[in-house]
Motif scaffolding. Structure first.
Motif, PDB file in Angstrom:
ATOM      1  N   GLN A 157       0.826  -1.211   0.000  1.00  0.00           N
ATOM      2  CA  GLN A 157       0.000   0.000   0.000  1.00  0.00           C
ATOM      3  C   GLN A 157       0.865   1.268   0.000  1.00  0.00           C
ATOM      4  O   GLN A 157       0.514   2.274  -0.609  1.00  0.00           O
ATOM      5  CB  GLN A 157      -0.926   0.005   1.232  1.00  0.00           C
ATOM      6  N   GLU A 163       2.265   1.849  -3.472  1.00  0.00           N
ATOM      7  CA  GLU A 163       1.228   2.471  -4.293  1.00  0.00           C
ATOM      8  C   GLU A 163       1.093   3.953  -3.966  1.00  0.00           C
ATOM      9  O   GLU A 163       0.952   4.796  -4.858  1.00  0.00           O
ATOM     10  CB  GLU A 163      -0.110   1.753  -4.079  1.00  0.00           C
ATOM     11  N   ARG A 164       1.160   4.285  -2.672  1.00  0.00           N
ATOM     12  CA  ARG A 164       1.041   5.695  -2.268  1.00  0.00           C
ATOM     13  C   ARG A 164       2.189   6.525  -2.839  1.00  0.00           C
ATOM     14  O   ARG A 164       2.024   7.725  -3.104  1.00  0.00           O
ATOM     15  CB  ARG A 164       1.022   5.786  -0.740  1.00  0.00           C
ATOM     16  N   ARG A 202       3.157   0.651  -8.970  1.00  0.00           N
ATOM     17  CA  ARG A 202       2.454  -0.614  -8.737  1.00  0.00           C
ATOM     18  C   ARG A 202       3.439  -1.598  -8.112  1.00  0.00           C
ATOM     19  O   ARG A 202       4.502  -1.863  -8.679  1.00  0.00           O
ATOM     20  CB  ARG A 202       1.897  -1.152 -10.051  1.00  0.00           C
TER      21      ARG A 202
END
Length: 344
Positions: A191, A194-195, A199
């Motif tokens: 996560q 992604e932030r 990807r």
């Protein structure tokens, strides 16, 4: 603690004036400089009394006598903190410092913008074959423009290995150019990757899916020779390899083979096993290798920023604060005991 007692020592290797100017404004800090090519005894007189040693991070610019290893630590009984001059700390044995209760700080992020720009210079220069075109223009005539025809980066996939301060800036630049960005980083949750604009994928997936692989990871036991013959073979045929990380993470001999065979189309290298590399290095003989001398983070802006961050961390340390870029946080309890004993 009594800030007036804090003694900071550095070598006379080049550093932006912002470092000395900042510390000289602090009433509780004294700064001394030793000559790396001067008498060793004079240097040891200063280091043996030092509380903070600001050491060059450039492994091939500093004599190993001044590396922070167990032998130096044994001769510096009052040493409390070792400050690296950059984001890396190749000249510091962090484990030995931790065992001795010495805090290690680096200047991570201080040159991230410069390194990211340099990385993207490699990406554009190699993708568009600018370096090859420049070299041919200097030495020959009669070739067709199509002989040095390259590719747009738009729509291509960039694989970022390590998406920290620099990696996330590279990812942002890549997205601005319309690239897909994938990344792997064992220190971050999917996560968080992604932030940071990529990807998340595994290392092997990244090698197989990327048109361009760019390294932004630290050099340690887990990354040494990570980019070896097997890793290069997993990359796409015609892919590009770029590193502004540290020498030793990629196997130079394996990279030579991958380029000579045509499996890889080119490489952008800012870091080397030996810096600078010898003039007869086989990689320097290749027109599809864009080489620089560990200068990705060497800009006026980056050097000034890194010097300011380093001085700010030392000033915070003098004030009894915990520095924000602590490389070995596990040392803190032992460090605080030593600080209380040595500084009062």
């Amino acid at each position: 603690m009594t800030a007036a007692a804090l003694r900071v020592v550095r070598s006379d290797l080049w550093i932006d004036a912002a470092f000395d100017e900042r510390l000289q404004r602090e009433p509780g800090i004294s700064l001394s400089v030793f000559r790396v090519r001067g008498p060793s005894a004079a240097a040891w007189d200063l280091l043996s009394q030092a509380h903070v040693y600001h050491v060059s991070a450039a492994k091939d610019e500093l004599a190993q006598e001044w590396f922070v290893r167990a032998d130096l630590i044994a001769r510096c009984p009052q040493l409390l903190c070792v400050s690296s001059s950059g984001a890396g700390y190749d000249t510091i044995d962090v484990a030995a410092c931790t065992a001795a209760g010495i805090a290690v700080v680096n200047q991570a992020g201080g040159n991230a913008a410069s390194v990211a720009e340099h990385t993207f210079g490699f990406i554009l220069g190699l993708s568009r074959r600018m370096l090859e075109g420049d070299r041919r223009l200097h030495r020959e005539t009669g070739y067709a423009r199509e002989d040095v025809m390259g590719h747009e980066v738009q729509g291509r996939t960039l694989g970022v290995v390590g998406i920290g301060h620099t990696g996330r800036r590279v990812a942002a630049l890549a997205r601005a150019f319309g690239m897909e960005v994938i990344a792997t980083d064992p220190l971050l949750a999917p996560q968080e990757i992604e932030r940071r604009g990529a990807r998340p994928v595994s290392f092997h997936e990244l090698l197989a899916q990327s048109d361009i692989v760019s390294l932004h990871c630290p050099r340690d036991a887990s990354t040494l020779k990570m980019m070896n013959a097997e890793a290069f073979a997993r990359m796409k045929k015609g892919a590009l390899f770029i590193t502004t990380a540290r020498g030793g993470i990629h196997d130079e001999a394996a990279l030579v083979d991958a380029l000579r065979s045509g499996h890889l189309a080119g490489a952008g290298l800012d870091v080397w096993d030996r810096e600078p590399p010898p003039l007869d290095h086989p990689l320097l003989a290749m027109d599809n290798v864009y080489g620089t001398f560990h200068t990705a983070g060497v800009t006026h802006e980056a050097r000034r920023n890194v010097a300011r961050i380093a001085a700010d961390q030392i000033a915070a340390f003098a004030a009894g604060e915990r520095p924000p870029r602590l490389v070995n946080p596990e040392v803190w309890p032992a460090f605080e005991q030593r600080r209380a004993r040595i500084l009062g």
